[in-house]
Design a protein around this motif. Structure first.
Motif, mmCIF file in Angstrom:
data_model
loop_
_atom_site.group_PDB
_atom_site.id
_atom_site.type_symbol
_atom_site.label_atom_id
_atom_site.label_comp_id
_atom_site.label_asym_id
_atom_site.label_seq_id
_atom_site.Cartn_x
_atom_site.Cartn_y
_atom_site.Cartn_z
ATOM 1 N N PHE A 19 0.390 -1.081 -0.138
ATOM 2 C CA PHE A 19 -0.383 0.156 0.102
ATOM 3 C C PHE A 19 0.847 1.050 -0.068
ATOM 4 O O PHE A 19 -0.058 2.282 0.157
ATOM 5 C CB PHE A 19 -0.923 0.272 0.863
ATOM 6 C CG PHE A 19 -2.182 -0.913 1.296
ATOM 7 C CD1 PHE A 19 -3.333 -0.839 0.199
ATOM 8 C CD2 PHE A 19 -1.672 -2.558 1.944
ATOM 9 C CE1 PHE A 19 -3.790 -1.862 -0.082
ATOM 10 C CE2 PHE A 19 -3.008 -3.232 1.900
ATOM 11 C CZ PHE A 19 -3.795 -2.912 0.276
ATOM 12 N N THR A 20 2.008 1.038 -0.073
ATOM 13 C CA THR A 20 3.111 2.214 -0.010
ATOM 14 C C THR A 20 3.700 2.363 -0.976
ATOM 15 O O THR A 20 4.632 3.565 -0.597
ATOM 16 C CB THR A 20 3.796 2.432 1.440
ATOM 17 O OG1 THR A 20 4.677 0.970 1.579
ATOM 18 C CG2 THR A 20 2.980 2.685 2.772
ATOM 19 N N ASP A 21 4.249 1.339 -1.621
ATOM 20 C CA ASP A 21 5.379 1.403 -2.899
ATOM 21 C C ASP A 21 4.783 0.961 -4.516
ATOM 22 O O ASP A 21 3.739 -0.205 -4.399
ATOM 23 C CB ASP A 21 5.626 0.559 -2.934
ATOM 24 C CG ASP A 21 7.382 0.206 -3.477
ATOM 25 O OD1 ASP A 21 7.098 1.139 -4.553
ATOM 26 O OD2 ASP A 21 8.378 -0.348 -3.327
ATOM 27 N N PRO A 22 3.848 2.113 -5.062
ATOM 28 C CA PRO A 22 3.285 1.598 -6.157
ATOM 29 C C PRO A 22 4.056 0.561 -7.417
ATOM 30 O O PRO A 22 3.478 0.147 -8.002
ATOM 31 C CB PRO A 22 3.811 3.604 -7.272
ATOM 32 C CG PRO A 22 4.523 4.136 -6.339
ATOM 33 C CD PRO A 22 4.698 3.068 -4.461
ATOM 34 N N ILE A 23 5.295 0.973 -6.983
ATOM 35 C CA ILE A 23 5.826 -0.578 -7.443
ATOM 36 C C ILE A 23 5.402 -1.972 -7.378
ATOM 37 O O ILE A 23 5.405 -2.593 -8.145
ATOM 38 C CB ILE A 23 7.479 0.192 -8.387
ATOM 39 C CG1 ILE A 23 8.167 1.131 -8.871
ATOM 40 C CG2 ILE A 23 8.430 -1.400 -8.665
ATOM 41 C CD1 ILE A 23 9.526 0.833 -8.505
ATOM 42 N N LYS A 24 5.424 -1.964 -6.247
ATOM 43 C CA LYS A 24 4.945 -3.428 -5.455
ATOM 44 C C LYS A 24 3.566 -3.353 -6.354
ATOM 45 O O LYS A 24 3.279 -4.549 -6.505
ATOM 46 C CB LYS A 24 5.109 -3.551 -3.963
ATOM 47 C CG LYS A 24 6.520 -3.510 -3.403
ATOM 48 C CD LYS A 24 6.735 -4.636 -3.333
ATOM 49 C CE LYS A 24 8.549 -4.649 -3.309
ATOM 50 N NZ LYS A 24 9.667 -3.295 -3.171
ATOM 51 N N ARG A 25 2.689 -2.605 -6.503
ATOM 52 C CA ARG A 25 0.804 -2.726 -6.915
ATOM 53 C C ARG A 25 1.214 -2.884 -8.193
ATOM 54 O O ARG A 25 1.013 -4.042 -8.633
ATOM 55 C CB ARG A 25 0.540 -1.138 -6.818
ATOM 56 C CG ARG A 25 0.247 -1.038 -5.296
ATOM 57 C CD ARG A 25 -1.223 -0.322 -4.750
ATOM 58 N NE ARG A 25 -0.382 1.096 -5.561
ATOM 59 C CZ ARG A 25 -0.058 1.780 -4.287
ATOM 60 N NH1 ARG A 25 0.134 1.309 -2.952
ATOM 61 N NH2 ARG A 25 0.599 3.036 -5.038
ATOM 62 N N VAL A 26 2.459 -2.292 -9.067
ATOM 63 C CA VAL A 26 1.940 -2.843 -10.669
ATOM 64 C C VAL A 26 3.285 -4.193 -10.189
ATOM 65 O O VAL A 26 2.348 -4.841 -11.679
ATOM 66 C CB VAL A 26 2.992 -1.585 -10.940
ATOM 67 C CG1 VAL A 26 3.335 -1.587 -12.752
ATOM 68 C CG2 VAL A 26 3.073 -0.325 -11.157
ATOM 69 N N ALA A 27 3.940 -4.279 -10.138
ATOM 70 C CA ALA A 27 4.425 -5.917 -10.240
ATOM 71 C C ALA A 27 3.700 -6.835 -9.625
ATOM 72 O O ALA A 27 3.555 -7.487 -10.094
ATOM 73 C CB ALA A 27 6.431 -5.643 -9.240
ATOM 74 N N ALA A 28 2.543 -6.871 -8.698
ATOM 75 C CA ALA A 28 1.691 -7.433 -8.190
ATOM 76 C C ALA A 28 0.458 -7.831 -9.431
ATOM 77 O O ALA A 28 -0.622 -8.441 -8.961
ATOM 78 C CB ALA A 28 0.995 -6.947 -6.908
#
Length: 240
Positions: A217-226
């Motif tokens: 919820f704090t790292d947009p790169i993690k959300r895109v990668a998920a």
């Protein structure tokens, strides 16, 4: 007349003739002894061949076809022979013919032989050696991937060796950390506006639980990668 002349020369110099014959016979005997000893000796290149045959899983066996001549110094380098194994059958083949039937991973395992020669040679060299190992296990099956990991581990234990291992394969990366690379020496490359930076590794042992989940919820790169992972969850739980 020629025969009588030669016999007269030999008769006058009989002692020299007998000495020449004796030296020749002794030299032949010594030559055979040296060749026998040479055939029994194991050069560094032969040790490398044994390392390859013992550790890597490929459908062929390497042999040194000119071992004696190399040890004697009559030939500068070892010539490799290839014995293709197909079940109970063993057939000697040329390198070109062998490469036509090997898979990509098996061809890469054969290439590793060149690396082994260089590494083993440098073990006894003066000074330190820095090895840059770049995706060395790419296209390997699991057996050969673990064989090269074990060999890298042994390289890291040499006092005069330093290793920098690069890989895009996360499973390979994680295995290196579990075998011999300290966690503190594991880094990940991140692209930034200014170029590429190296940051301490995160979530090696369980990237989903230790990295993706707490930072989702704090790292947009993690959300895109998920996104692919979330899509699969939706397809399994709710359908397309």
């Amino acid at each position: 007349f020629n025969e009588r002349v030669w016999k007269s020369y030999l008769k006058v110099n009989e002692n020299l003739y007998q000495e020449a014959v004796s030296r020749y016979r002794n030299a032949e005997k010594r030559k055979r002894e040296i060749q026998t000893t040479a055939a029994e000796q194991r050069g560094q290149w032969e040790q490398v061949i044994d390392i390859f045959n013992d550790r890597f899983f490929v459908p062929f066996t390497l042999t040194a076809v000119n071992r004696t001549n190399v040890v004697l110094g009559l030939e500068p380098v070892a010539k490799l022979g290839f014995e293709f194994n197909d079940g109970a059958e063993h057939v000697s083949v040329e390198r070109g013919e062998l490469l036509e039937v090997l898979s990509t991973g098996e061809k890469k395992a054969l290439y590793i032989l060149n690396v082994l020669f260089e590494v083993e040679r440098r073990k006894n060299s003066a000074g330190d050696t820095l090895f840059i190992v770049d995706d060395i296990a790419d296209s390997f099956d699991y057996k050969n991937k673990y064989a090269i990991i074990q060999y890298l581990k042994e390289m890291s234990e040499e006092a005069n060796f330093r290793l920098v291992v690069l890989t895009h394969n996360f499973d390979f990366y994680r295995t290196l950390e579990s075998r011999f690379v300290p966690y503190s020496q594991c880094l990940m490359a991140h692209r930034t506006d200014d170029g590429v930076t190296l940051v301490p590794a995160a979530g090696i042992k369980n990237p989903f639980i230790k990295d993706f989940k707490p930072n989702f919820f704090t790292d947009p790169i993690k959300r895109v990668a998920a996104i692919p992972f979330m899509r699969n969850l939706l397809e399994y739980t709710r359908g397309e």
